[in-house]
Structure formats: C-alpha cells, structure tokens
Design an enzyme around this catalytic site. Structure first.
Site, mmCIF file in Angstrom:
data_model
loop_
_atom_site.group_PDB
_atom_site.id
_atom_site.type_symbol
_atom_site.label_atom_id
_atom_site.label_comp_id
_atom_site.label_asym_id
_atom_site.label_seq_id
_atom_site.Cartn_x
_atom_site.Cartn_y
_atom_site.Cartn_z
ATOM 1 N N SER A 41 -8.554 4.489 -7.482
ATOM 2 C CA SER A 41 -9.234 3.704 -6.467
ATOM 3 C C SER A 41 -10.013 2.556 -7.104
ATOM 4 O O SER A 41 -10.117 2.443 -8.331
ATOM 5 C CB SER A 41 -10.176 4.600 -5.654
ATOM 6 O OG SER A 41 -10.602 3.939 -4.495
ATOM 7 N N VAL A 42 -10.550 1.694 -6.239
ATOM 8 C CA VAL A 42 -11.309 0.531 -6.710
ATOM 9 C C VAL A 42 -12.540 0.989 -7.486
ATOM 10 O O VAL A 42 -13.251 1.912 -7.082
ATOM 11 C CB VAL A 42 -11.734 -0.337 -5.504
ATOM 12 C CG1 VAL A 42 -12.567 -1.522 -5.972
ATOM 13 C CG2 VAL A 42 -10.508 -0.802 -4.745
ATOM 14 N N ASP A 44 -12.904 2.566 -10.268
ATOM 15 C CA ASP A 44 -12.894 3.857 -10.951
ATOM 16 C C ASP A 44 -12.959 3.703 -12.469
ATOM 17 O O ASP A 44 -13.049 4.696 -13.190
ATOM 18 C CB ASP A 44 -11.631 4.657 -10.585
ATOM 19 C CG ASP A 44 -11.787 5.397 -9.264
ATOM 20 O OD1 ASP A 44 -12.924 5.498 -8.785
ATOM 21 O OD2 ASP A 44 -10.769 5.866 -8.725
ATOM 22 N N THR A 120 -3.293 -1.415 -13.379
ATOM 23 C CA THR A 120 -2.827 -1.754 -12.027
ATOM 24 C C THR A 120 -4.004 -1.804 -11.053
ATOM 25 O O THR A 120 -5.004 -1.113 -11.228
ATOM 26 C CB THR A 120 -1.801 -0.725 -11.526
ATOM 27 O OG1 THR A 120 -2.411 0.564 -11.472
ATOM 28 C CG2 THR A 120 -0.601 -0.672 -12.449
ATOM 29 N N SER A 482 21.955 -27.840 23.400
ATOM 30 C CA SER A 482 22.368 -28.897 22.463
ATOM 31 C C SER A 482 23.770 -29.401 22.764
ATOM 32 O O SER A 482 24.143 -30.510 22.358
ATOM 33 C CB SER A 482 22.300 -28.376 21.028
ATOM 34 O OG SER A 482 23.196 -27.291 20.841
ATOM 35 N N SER A 552 22.522 -18.848 16.799
ATOM 36 C CA SER A 552 22.410 -18.288 15.429
ATOM 37 C C SER A 552 21.275 -18.960 14.672
ATOM 38 O O SER A 552 21.512 -19.731 13.737
ATOM 39 C CB SER A 552 23.735 -18.409 14.673
ATOM 40 O OG SER A 552 24.284 -19.707 14.747
#
Length: 639
Positions: A41-42, A44, A120, A482, A552
């Site tokens: 976690s943030v 840690d 990470t 068109s 399309s």
C-alpha cells in the site's frame, strides 16, 4: 626514478588493475540473477527499503551519497538520518508528493547473487505499473506498515503477484521501530495475512519483521531489537531462494523462433530465447504448429557451438532436415509439444484509459507470435478487495476480468500456470500501437480443437476466372446523409451494364435480417461491421465485386475488414460530406431526433466518426453529382 622505471611501474599497476577488473567481472558474470519487486500500500516504505538495500550493499557512489544527504536535509529528515527513498523516487512528482508513480528499476549485488529490483507504485490508480514490474519478477516483497496492518491495497498487490505467477512471496512487516518492535503486533499481522493468502491460493510465504529506515533484519538477523525473531534476514532469503529459471529447466524444451538466420546458402539456423527446458545436439524436436519433426544438428552462439543450452539462453539451432520453420513457430521436444489453438479463456488486466470494446480487433503478442485478436464480453470482473465475481460489459483502467479471446489464426501456447513465456500475452491497440492489456491464458476452448477449415476443390481463383473479373470489396464509409447508399446503388447499376457480377450490402438492409439483433452502442457497431466483413469476404471468395454502404465510424473496424482480404481487394471509398451538409440533407429526420435526445449514439452528434486517413478513393459530394462520383469510382476500380 628513471623514465623506464616509471613506465614499468605504471605498466605493472595497469596490469594489476586490469586483472582485478577481469576477476571482478568474471565473479559477477557467474552469479545468478534474481528479479524481484517491492509492492504494497501507499507509504509502506517500499522506496526506503530499496534505498537501504542499495546503501547496505555498497552500491552508492560517494557523489550520490553526498547528494542524497543534501536532499535528505532539504526534505526535512532529522539529524544524521538519510531518506533512502530519495534514491529511488526519480520523478519530480514523486519527490514532491512523497509517493511512487512510475516503476523504478535498480541493480545491486552481494557476494552470492545479483539482483534487479522494481519499486512499484502503491496507489490503486497505478496498478498497471505494478503489473508491468511484476511480469518478469521471480519474487515479490509485500510490505506492510506495522502500524496499519493488512490493507486493501496489500491484498490487491498480493492477488496480482499471485495472478502474474510469482511463486515466492516475502511479507515484510515494515516500520517495526514505530511499534517498539512488538512481537504481538508482528504475529497478528502475519496471522491476518495468512488467512487472506489461503483464500487466493498462496500456500507459502516468508514473514520478516524489518525497519527499512533503521536497517533491522535487512542484512543481518536477528537484530538486537528483535531477539524473538529466528528467521533469515531479507538479504539472506533473497540470496538463497530458488530461481524460477531452475524450475523451468526441468520442463520440456521450448524455444519460440524469433528469426530465421540465413547469412548464406550454406547455413540455415533458427534463433530465439529458450523459454523452458534444455536442448542438446542429436535431440529430437518438433516444430509447432506444423508438427514437422527433425533432429538438432548444432547449437550455435557468437562464442562457438555448445554441447547444451538451457532456459534463458539465446541461441541459434540448426536442424538435420530442411523443414518449414519461421518466426512465430515454436521448436519443442518431439514427444511433448505445446498446444496450438485460436480460442482461449484468459484473465485480462486492462491497462488503458480507453475501455475494452468487446469485438474490436487488437494485436495479440505472445512470445514471438503476433496475431489479430478479439475479446468477447467479459464473463465477469474480479473485485480484488473482496474476490467477488462481478457482472461486467467491458473492462476499464486497472480492471481485472475473465473473458474469451479469439485469434484470427491458431497460436502456440501453454497455460500461464505452466509457462509465463507461452501463456502470457499483451494486447496492442491497432491504431495507436499502445499496449492496452496484459493477459494470461487458462486453457483453450474445446470448440477451438474440434473446428477445422474444410478445403474445397473450387478455389477463389476459379470463381473469379469463371466471372472474368477480379474480386473486390468497395467499402463506402461516411456520415449518415452523406450519399453513400445513393452513390453505391449507382455504381452497382453501372457495373451491371458492364456485365460485372456484383452484390450490394447496404447498412439499413443488413439490420433487417443478419444484424437485426444489434443496437447502436459502440460494441454493437463493431459487431455489425465484423459480421458484414465476414459476409463480404465470402462474397469476394465467390469472385464478386462487393459494394458496401455503412457508416462504419471506427478506423479499427475498417482496418479489421481490410485485414480479412488479400492485398489490393479492399478499396476504401470515403464519401466526404461535412456534417452541416449531411444534416441539411436529413431526409429521414435522424439528425433532428439526435439533436433532441430522442436518438442516442448517433454518429456525428453523440458518437464519434473517425475519418479515413488514407482511403483509396475520396469523394467530395459538395463538388460533384452522384453520377459523376460513380463514374470516378468505376474508372479507378475497373481497368
């Protein structure tokens, strides 16, 4: 001292230095390499831990250390202490916020082993970065703040590490100094983590109480602050854990072919990285998917021929027989080859800001194979925090789901649980070339094994020869109003007068029959074009000139149809009409309904239209009549 004596001393000194360098390089070259990640976690303490490892392993130069001490004082670190996280947090935004955003890779070495560690990010919004770092790792260090215990992001990263196939998990209970190295706190966290780990299939992990800031149990255990701990230090464990490459060497031989090496007429070898097993000259091999067999003649490298090659080595293999083998094929043990199939059940981690569009074509890259693939609507999405299976129509950024994947041709694979290299893939957006997802194959679908292409006696060349014409698909695309249908109808009438064999597929008509079950959402539009593309391909195989008139709106789907056909048979015709002009011609009243909100997902109003980049033909309907446009198209198509 004479000049000659001085020169002799310098020469001897240089020789000693050179010998020391050679000894040092040889020592490190023969060490095994462990790749691991730190996650959790943030805040840690992941970056701090890596900084401590670099510091304790003497992998910081003096100028780096001086700069680190200055930076530590600048950010307010107390006294003589060093903020080790600053060694790893390289982005300005990371230092400003005190968090990790990107994946930071660092190298360090001890006397026993070399290491590459990936720091990470802990934030949920950067989960895709965590998956990137974990994809090549042998081990994961899951950090837990001793003050906070097991948090949702701890569980998320543990689940992802297990999902990615990391077999070795270290649970590092960090910041033990902030809870007075209390054993009960450590035991409670380990107990909580073990309960969760069993739910997700992690049967074994190594818990270690540490302080990345103070250095407890990092290089030596037990520290004097944790006399109650009788396990290894973090470095001891990292130095002795078994590498995944060792286990992979005991599996059957596999080598995805990356390159056919043909420097001259006397040499033909197949180059690649051995993903599993080992190979020796004289060994019987099988090339998959063709199934052709042969015997290994030699194993060639830049340093000479080898008597044996193992997992992780890049080599060139020559064979005794001249058999067909090319990039994307896999050379494998003859009696235990991998499977090949074109439909799979897979877990997908979505890594793009643009959500998954079921039915849209993506490039799928697995080992050295690159094919076109489509993803079905997910069977379910996984809530990582609760492990619940949730209903999902698509996958969005950082979502994890299970879905069926279909490729345009069979690929060689193995379940991800058996082989990361042959079971893991990435998905690439065909337009932007951005990686949008990582995937792990569970198994092939049984129907993929039972359905085979049935060859027929009359070929597409025979069909076109009987009609005395070259088949083609004239793909008209443009906004509603068109003039697509008007011009397409006129083109077919003129071709009929020239005794050409044609068929017109019109968007509205198709939705009355073949595609009447589809709506106008983005996913339905993609499936609409996919079906029409398959029909147009079959008609072209019959030798017809096929004319289609569909909005399309997406380039990816038009390119998907183009890739279904031989080169030169798909002719994109952009009926280029400004939105204002198309709206003025609104004979059906559709734009009016869309503007009022009665008609949702209408192209040009609340759904995008992606104009062709390089169409074969562009028609400006403000500058020519439908008949002039039809004549221009025919002049470019019919020689």
């Amino acid at each position: 001292m004479t000049d000659s004596t001085t020169q002799d001393v310098v020469y001897k000194t240089d020789t000693l230095i050179a010998e020391d360098i050679d000894t040092y390089l040889d020592l490190h070259q023969n060490k095994s390499l462990l790749r691991f990640i730190t996650c959790g976690s943030v805040d840690d303490g992941k970056s701090t831990l890596i900084g401590r490892l670099l510091y304790d392993s003497k992998m910081i130069f003096e100028d780096q250390l001086a700069a680190l001490e200055d930076d530590s004082r600048r950010v307010g670190t107390q006294g003589e202490d060093i903020d080790f996280a600053l060694l790893v947090d390289g982005l300005a935004a990371e230092r400003e916020q005190g968090i990790t955003i990107d994946v930071a890779y660092r190298f360090f070495a001890t006397e026993k082993r070399k290491f590459i560690v990936a720091d990470t990010p802990g934030h949920e919004q950067y989960t895709r970065n965590m998956v990137t770092g974990a994809s090549t790792a042998d081990l994961a260090v899951i950090l837990i703040d001793a003050r906070k215990g097991v948090l949702p992001q701890t569980k998320r990263h543990s689940f992802l590490a297990h999902l990615i196939g990391i077999r070795h998990i270290v649970v590092a209970v960090n910041k033990m100094d902030l809870v007075d190295y209390d054993r009960d706190t450590f035991d409670k966290i380990v107990s909580d983590y073990r309960e969760f780990a069993q739910e997700i299939g992690i049967s074994e992990f190594t818990p270690i109480p540490i302080s990345g800031f103070k250095g407890d149990n990092i290089t030596k255990a037990p520290s004097e602050n944790t006399p109650w701990y009788n396990g290894p230090s973090l470095i001891d464990h990292l130095e002795t854990v078994e590498l995944d490459t060792v286990a992979a060497q005991n599996r059957p031989f596999r080598m995805p072919v990356q390159w056919v090496n043909r420097p001259n007429l006397d040499f033909r070898g197949f180059s690649g990285l051995i993903s599993d097993g080992q190979v020796t000259p004289g060994q019987q091999i099988r090339v998959v998917p063709s199934g052709k067999t042969s015997t290994v003649k030699s194993i060639v490298t830049m340093d000479g021929n080898l008597d044996q090659a193992v997992t992780g080595q890049s080599v060139t293999i020559t064979l005794e027989d001249e058999i067909d083998c090319s990039r994307g094929d896999v050379i494998a043990t003859a009696d235990a080859p991998p499977e090949s199939a074109d439909q799979f059940e897979s877990t997908i981690v979505w890594m793009s800001d643009e959500k998954l569009i079921p039915g849209r074509g993506y490039w799928l890259k697995l080992a050295s194979q690159t094919v076109s693939a489509t993803i079905a609507e997910p069977k379910y999405e996984i809530d990582v925090n609760t492990l619940e299976h949730l209903a999902a129509k698509a996958l969005e950024l950082n979502s994890i789901g299970v879905a069926e994947v279909t490729t345009d041709k069979p690929i060689v694979f193995e379940p991800y649980a058996d082989s990361k290299q042959l079971g893991g893939f990435i998905l690439i957006d065909k337009i932007t070339n951005a990686t949008v997802a990582a995937g792990m194959i569970h198994f092939s679908l049984r129907r993929a094994q039972n359905v085979h292409w049935q060859p027929t006696s009359i070929t597409r060349e025979d069909h076109s020869g009987m009609k005395n014409q070259k088949p083609a698909v004239l793909w008209f695309t443009g906004l509603s109003g068109s003039g697509k249908s008007t011009i397409a109808n006129m083109v077919e009438k003129k071709l009929a007068r020239m005794n050409r064999h044609t068929f017109l597929l019109d968007g509205d008509n198709i939705r009355h029959g073949l595609n009447k079950d589809l709506g106008f959402t983005e996913a339905d539009r993609i499936e609409n074009i996919r079906r029409v593309g398959e029909v147009a391909k079959l008609m072209a195989d019959a030798g017809l000139i096929v004319i289609t008139a569909f909005i399309s709106p997406f380039r990816a789907e038009r390119d998907m149809v183009r890739n279904m056909l031989p080169d030169g048979e798909f002719i994109e015709v952009h009926i280029d009409t400004p939105l204002k002009v198309a709206e003025e011609r609104d004979v059906k009243g559709l734009y009016k309904k869309a503007r009022s909100g009665e008609l949702k997902n209408f192209t040009g109003i609340d759904s995008p239209y992606e104009e062709p980049d390089n169409p074969e033909i562009r028609i400006d309907t403000t500058a020519m009549t439908p008949e002039e446009a039809a004549d221009l198209i025919i002049s470019k198509v019919i020689p």
